[in-house]
Design a protein around this motif. Sequence first.
Motif, short mmCIF file in Angstrom:
data_model
loop_
_atom_site.label_atom_id
_atom_site.label_comp_id
_atom_site.label_asym_id
_atom_site.label_seq_id
_atom_site.Cartn_x
_atom_site.Cartn_y
_atom_site.Cartn_z
N ASN A 69 43.14 48.74 39.04
CA ASN A 69 44.20 47.91 39.62
C ASN A 69 45.49 48.02 38.84
OD1 ASN A 69 42.36 47.02 41.51
ND2 ASN A 69 41.93 45.08 40.47
N SER B 122 47.51 50.72 40.31
CA SER B 122 47.59 50.70 41.78
C SER B 122 46.63 51.72 42.39
CB SER B 122 49.03 50.96 42.24
OG SER B 122 49.91 50.00 41.71
N ASN B 123 45.46 51.83 41.77
CA ASN B 123 44.41 52.74 42.23
C ASN B 123 44.74 54.22 42.11
OD1 ASN B 123 42.41 50.78 42.96
ND2 ASN B 123 43.68 50.26 44.74
#
Length: 502
Positions: A258, A261-262
């Motif tokens: 996370n 943002s992946n």
Amino acid sequence: MRRLASLTALLAATGSIAYAQNTLPQVNDAYFRSAQAALQERLRMSPNTNRAKNVILFVGDGMGISTVTAGRIYEGQKRGVDGESNSLAMEKLPYAALSKTYTHDAQVADSAPTAVAMVTGVKTRNDVIGVNSEVEVGDCAGSKGREVLSLAALAERAGQATGIVSTARITHATPAAMYAHTPHRDWEADSNMPPEAIAAGCWDIAQQLAAWPHGDGFEVILGGGRDRFLPETENDPEDKDRKGSRKDGRNLVQEWQNRYSNSGVFLWNKEQFDKLDSKTPHVLGLFERSHMRYEADRLKDNGGEPSLAELTVKSIDMLRQNPNGFFLMVEGGRIDHAHHDGNAYRSLEDMVAFDNAIKAALEKVNLDETLVIVTADHSHTLTISGYPKRGNPILETIIEPDGKPKLGKDGKPFTTLGYANGPGAVKENEPRPTPANTTSPDYKQQSLVPLDSETHGGEDVAIFAGGPWAHLFAGAVEQNYIYHVIDHATKLSERSGLRAAQ
């Protein structure tokens, strides 16, 4: 009188023959010529005073001098060459020194303060990580405000890429010294911590890695230790009947993803690793629930595990994407674990794998701009003894140069390799057994003092180095000196805005 005259004449005659050409009689000896060639090569060497753009710090956990010697012989004999005169990749680096491994409170060190010394420049106490010598073991409150910064933190602050690679758990002592601050090395997950330490605000080591605040975090994290990152309610991806060990319900792998943002890639098996693009901005690879497999057992793993050489090469390919350079720490973590088990075979197999990683790295980097340092955090009690003949298999019982077996006072043979203490000791009032099948992967070398786990050794360990300012490694130096050479070669503290006072 006639006898004396004859002897004088004989000496004169032999002398005139030996020195007729004003030449040393040993000049054509192969050993003599080899040493002369080594001297000439050394004389052609000149110090490299470039600023180091990149640094790779290789740490062979538990790789004492006796382990290097035994590993050199073992590696050569595996290849069918003369093991005694063999040279490992690490030994071909041009500069060397001895490192004093004692800690602030101990003659014989563990892996936590020794790693801290190398990457922060200070000696501290056994069992603590990322804090100074004022901190007592297990004192959470007392550790606050006594943190020390690592070279990895400085590198991130200076805009470089950073990576940690280990065959041990990535939360284990040596890799943890790159990012964690804790008064106890065993606090790898919240389930390993006493409730009062959690209440006092101390974070476990895995949690500190997932939220490491410097720069944009590590670009490369590769090792073992999945269970420290997964909750006890979640199945392990490889061992479906096993779960994570975290009691706080947090999935730190997901939290780490996370954060990016992946775009951060998590992987746990060799197939995923082989497909990893070197342009991937961040990778977290955790290949085992606990430590990665021993090299001797690696191919038996269900999910498959990359070799340490493969992990190292992939890391370099990823980190070199940063034009500002990189700092990478690579640990051969299981050399140590096999020694603790009194199992020289697996320890030497892992040491050879570690040296293969060094060889692979040296083929990838340019020593004009990359400082490569190979060392150990501490030694072990491994001994090499007994007058074995040249070429005697290093794991087997001793045959002397005259072809006869070396026997103890009880008439039984014994192996060249042994330990001062450990699980291979004979129990009280039991006869010493005759070594059988000493090359078996599970054979435990004999030891003197019976212990469930063999201990570390306290003697100095080697430092091998090449690249910018590597010539500063000479003589016998304090272990924390390693940090200061790296900082001098890179100017990381200055570039990070945290310049040390002179």
